[in-house]
Design an enzyme around this catalytic site. Sequence first.
Site, short mmCIF file in Angstrom:
data_model
loop_
_atom_site.label_atom_id
_atom_site.label_comp_id
_atom_site.label_asym_id
_atom_site.label_seq_id
_atom_site.Cartn_x
_atom_site.Cartn_y
_atom_site.Cartn_z
N TYR A 1 -2.56 -1.45 10.23
CA TYR A 1 -2.38 -1.55 8.84
C TYR A 1 -1.20 -0.98 8.28
O TYR A 1 -0.37 -1.60 7.52
CB TYR A 1 -3.57 -0.91 8.13
CG TYR A 1 -3.72 -1.27 6.48
CD1 TYR A 1 -4.14 -2.36 5.86
CD2 TYR A 1 -3.31 0.05 5.73
CE1 TYR A 1 -4.22 -2.46 4.57
CE2 TYR A 1 -3.25 -0.18 4.48
CZ TYR A 1 -3.87 -1.23 3.76
OH TYR A 1 -3.83 -1.19 2.35
N SER B 1 0.97 -1.12 0.08
CA SER B 1 -0.05 -0.09 -0.14
C SER B 1 1.00 1.20 -0.18
O SER B 1 2.07 1.11 0.41
CB SER B 1 -0.92 0.09 1.38
OG SER B 1 -1.54 1.27 1.50
#
Length: 263
Positions: free
Chosen positions: A155, A142
């Site tokens: 995350y 990401s």
Amino acid sequence: MTHHPRLAIVTGSDSGIGQATAQLLASEGFDVGLTCHEDAERLADTVREVEARGQRAFVERFDAASPDAGEVVDRLVAQLGGLGVLVNCAGTGHSSTVLDTDLETWRHVLATDLDGPFLASKAAARHLVDAGHGGRIVNVTSVHEHLPRLGAAAYCSAKAGLGMLTKVLALELSEHGITVNSVAPGEISTEMTGQDESEAYHQERPGNPLGRPGHVAEVASVIAFLASPRSAYVTGSSFTVDGGLSLMAAHGHDQAGSGWRTL
């Protein structure tokens, strides 16, 4: 060195980036091992798309947070009859500040987004090393592999960890002709971001230099490049696919979000 075979495993291929990647690899002549966590119906769509392109598809249930994640790779390799490429795409997120994140949530996100790719990569690497024909591992991280985000500590930590795991694997596996890279998407129109992929070109994002979210195919194309012979001298790298979003830190004070365009 012989080219690695056109046999790929794509985790999380029931939707979003994983599904788009499986379809594109099938278009480029790969047989594909597919996984889903729960959505077997959506995975059946991916199977049809792969088979419509004349390629074989094999399916396994895959819980990235499970200690058995590597065994799923072993089963798919057996069905494929070998392996050339692993794409780690399965993942999860959360929305809670550190003060509001309990240990269970923290561990679940890290298990899914870091332990799962670790176990899958380890299993895949064993097969690739034993076969002796080189190969490719691509980890979908990401933009938050590199940049923090409010309310996403677990995350971001998992994705940053996966980014560093990518680099260590690249070092360790290079002598076997196996390259390992990460692809770091920004905001992509998927169900995970609460959007339909068809909305990618029709949403306005004034704070993003290209002015819109990304389409899953725009990430899949970078993954497919890294899975191909064209990327033979690329390893240990992270490819940010975010429309330029990560370039915008200095423009945070611009409330309009697009004022920089008129400079």
